[in-house]
Design a protein around this motif. Structure first.
Motif, short mmCIF file in Angstrom:
data_model
loop_
_atom_site.label_atom_id
_atom_site.label_comp_id
_atom_site.label_asym_id
_atom_site.label_seq_id
_atom_site.Cartn_x
_atom_site.Cartn_y
_atom_site.Cartn_z
N GLN A 141 0.81 -1.22 0.00
CA GLN A 141 0.00 0.00 0.00
C GLN A 141 0.85 1.28 0.00
OE1 GLN A 141 -3.37 -0.21 -0.48
NE2 GLN A 141 -2.97 -2.39 -0.60
N GLN A 142 2.15 1.13 -0.08
CA GLN A 142 3.03 2.30 -0.14
C GLN A 142 3.17 2.77 -1.59
OE1 GLN A 142 4.99 4.09 2.29
NE2 GLN A 142 5.29 5.40 0.51
N GLU A 143 3.23 4.09 -1.77
CA GLU A 143 3.44 4.64 -3.10
C GLU A 143 4.93 4.71 -3.42
OE1 GLU A 143 1.30 8.38 -3.19
OE2 GLU A 143 -0.35 7.40 -4.25
N PHE A 144 5.24 4.51 -4.69
CA PHE A 144 6.61 4.64 -5.16
C PHE A 144 6.57 5.25 -6.55
CE2 PHE A 144 5.19 0.43 -6.55
CZ PHE A 144 5.59 0.39 -7.87
N GLY A 156 9.20 9.53 -13.27
CA GLY A 156 8.24 10.30 -12.49
C GLY A 156 6.88 9.64 -12.31
N ARG A 157 6.59 8.56 -13.04
CA ARG A 157 5.30 7.88 -12.90
C ARG A 157 5.19 7.28 -11.50
NH1 ARG A 157 4.70 3.87 -17.83
NH2 ARG A 157 2.63 3.55 -16.92
N GLU A 205 -1.24 2.45 -11.05
CA GLU A 205 -0.69 3.77 -11.36
C GLU A 205 -1.61 4.85 -10.81
OE1 GLU A 205 1.36 6.12 -15.10
OE2 GLU A 205 -0.27 4.71 -15.52
N THR A 206 -1.04 5.79 -10.08
CA THR A 206 -1.83 6.81 -9.40
C THR A 206 -2.62 7.66 -10.38
OG1 THR A 206 -0.14 6.91 -7.66
CG2 THR A 206 -1.70 8.73 -7.77
N ALA A 207 -2.01 8.08 -11.47
CA ALA A 207 -2.64 9.01 -12.40
C ALA A 207 -3.75 8.38 -13.22
CB ALA A 207 -1.59 9.62 -13.33
N TYR A 236 -0.51 -2.55 -13.23
CA TYR A 236 0.65 -3.11 -13.92
C TYR A 236 1.27 -4.18 -13.02
CZ TYR A 236 0.41 0.96 -17.02
OH TYR A 236 0.01 1.91 -17.92
N LEU A 237 1.96 -5.12 -13.65
CA LEU A 237 2.70 -6.14 -12.92
C LEU A 237 4.17 -5.79 -12.92
CD1 LEU A 237 1.00 -9.43 -14.19
CD2 LEU A 237 0.62 -8.25 -12.02
N PHE A 238 4.78 -5.75 -11.73
CA PHE A 238 6.18 -5.38 -11.58
C PHE A 238 7.00 -6.58 -11.11
CE2 PHE A 238 4.60 -1.15 -11.83
CZ PHE A 238 5.68 -0.31 -12.11
#
Length: 206
Positions: free
Chosen positions: A159-162, A167-168, A184-186, A191-193
């Protein structure tokens, strides 16, 4: 040939360049040094509609990662020549070819012992499906130029943002098999990382 070798020397251990240059010519392969791609290190495409074999490898990999990724993709090419679509992408046929095509570089003794050991462990482990095997990938990552404040996705709390270098911004969700779902926040797209993708923690607002 000499021109290919001179270019390849910039991206991989120098003694490996003549071997890869010979493979490019032997297989009549279109070999492209690609821009950075967050979802993959390299790519192989079989002959299609007049195109021959095509391989691309990300330009920004460290020399050992660039070479291992290149061999990974050439093993796909060799497997395609022998079996076409009758072999699994990272099945036993590919594993045998990857091991065979690694042999010249083991004989050159150009790998540090950490990477050499990780490759051998990877090849002996039937559960490992590709060069994204975490043990091998982490061994390769230790030779990357260190980026201040960078960490791997698997180190980011849930649940942490990175954010990425471009900049994405994303929020880490749950793990699915070998990858992490991240939104993705925007855009709200998921997506799978890879667990070892390099990212940066976003600061929490005060």
């Amino acid at each position: 040939m000499n021109q290919k070798i001179d270019i390849l020397k910039k991206y991989m251990p120098e003694s490996a360049a003549p071997v890869i240059a010979k493979w490019i010519d032997h297989y009549r392969c279109e070999f492209k040094i690609s821009r950075t791609r967050n979802t993959k290190l390299g790519d192989y495409r079989p002959p299609y509609e007049g195109h021959g074999h095509r391989i691309s490898v990300n330009y920004n990999l460290n020399p050992y990662a660039f070479l291992v990724t290149t061999v990974h993709e050439f093993a796909h090419l060799k497997t395609w020549n022998e079996h076409q679509r009758n072999a699994k992408p990272h099945g036993q046929e590919w594993k045998n070819n990857f091991k065979l095509m690694m042999r010249p570089f083991f004989e050159l003794q150009l790998f540090p012992k950490e990477i050499h050991s990780a490759i051998l462990n990877y090849l002996e482990n039937p559960a490992a499906s590709s060069c994204a095997d975490l043990g091998l990938y982490k061994a390769l990552k230790t030779f990357d130029a260190k980026q201040p404040n960078a960490l791997m996705v698997e180190q980011v709390p849930d649940q942490q943002e990175f954010y990425l270098k471009n900049g994405r911004k994303f929020k880490k969700l749950e793990r699915i098999r070998k990858r992490y779902r991240c939104v993705e926040t925007a855009s709200g797209l998921v997506y799978l990382f890879s667990p070892v993708a390099e990212v940066y923690l976003a600061k929490n607002p005060d």
